[in-house]
Design a protein around this motif. Structure first.
Motif: not given
Length: 255
Positions: A244-255
């Motif tokens: 919808s936004l046509k961008i990459f968004v951060e989902s979560q911090t993994v490590v």
């Protein structure tokens, strides 16, 4: 910050993802871009050309390694006698090293002409990477880039694509303070601690960092396009493409 892309598969690329990655790089200015193989879908000239144009347009240092899709599949003669000729025409050496302010990255070729998907490394490659990693400044994050992972998801994939000498390589490279390995191939995002999985006995993690496909329409497992970011302190972040936004968004911090 390091930007980790994989499985671009030019020939099946999504222009909207290409533009979103360009936008991300303009906004965040990573120290470098790492692409862990499968630059193209069928190792064709125009696909390598398009990939090179894309990476050059980011205006950042980059390191790439070949994937199994970057050698001919159907042209058997070319596959056996000149498998990397088009890759090398656009990207030069199959194995390179890149050093930035916070990272030291060794790229390695895990592709063999006789095998379609399985990763391979040799004792010579293990030794050469070890010598390179020993030279790296101790304060920098040390990474090795392959296309195939060293560990997969047992219930889903088995280990059929993992390099046979992977554990031997880790036992050697771990002595240098190796932080982790960057991979793609499965189009699935994950982070595993290889030190714990293989019981290597080091006092530090060695992370197996999987990236999904950053730009291709060949999506798997119901995932969207994605890439990884490694921060200067070793934190790993996953970014997913928001339709919808046509961008990459951060989902979560993994490590």
């Amino acid at each position: 910050m390091l930007l980790h892309l994989s499985d671009l598969h030019f020939g099946t690329e999504r222009d909207v993802c290409i533009e979103a990655i360009k936008q991300f790089c303009q906004q965040h200015r990573p120290e470098a871009v790492i692409v862990s193989g499968d630059l193209t879908q069928r190792a064709r000239f125009k696909q390598f050309y398009a990939c090179r144009q894309f990476l050059d347009a980011l205006d950042l240092p980059y390191l790439v390694v070949p994937g199994n899709h970057d050698i001919p599949l159907y042209h058997v003669w070319n596959r056996f006698f000149s498998p990397f000729v088009r890759y090398q025409a656009f990207f030069g050496r199959l194995e390179t090293t890149l050093e930035t302010e916070h990272f030291y990255i060794v790229g390695m070729n895990s592709i063999r002409r006789r095998y379609h998907t399985r990763g391979h490394i040799s004792l010579e490659q293990i030794h050469e990477a070890y010598e390179q990693l020993k030279k790296a400044p101790s304060h920098k994050i040390k990474l090795v880039v392959f296309h195939q992972p060293f560990y997969t998801f047992p219930n889903e994939h088995g280990d059929k694509d993992c390099p046979v000498l992977g554990k031997i390589a880790l036992e050697r490279w771990g002595e240098t303070g190796l932080f982790g390995l960057l991979h793609g191939h499965l189009h699935k995002v994950a982070v595993h601690d290889l030190n714990q999985i293989f019981q290597l006995g080091f006092d530090h993690q060695i992370l197996d960092i999987h990236a999904g496909t950053a730009t291709s329409n060949r999506l798997r497992f119901g995932f969207s396009n994605s890439f990884n970011v490694i921060l200067n302190d070793g934190t790993i972040e996953h970014y997913w493409f928001d339709e919808s936004l046509k961008i990459f968004v951060e989902s979560q911090t993994v490590v």
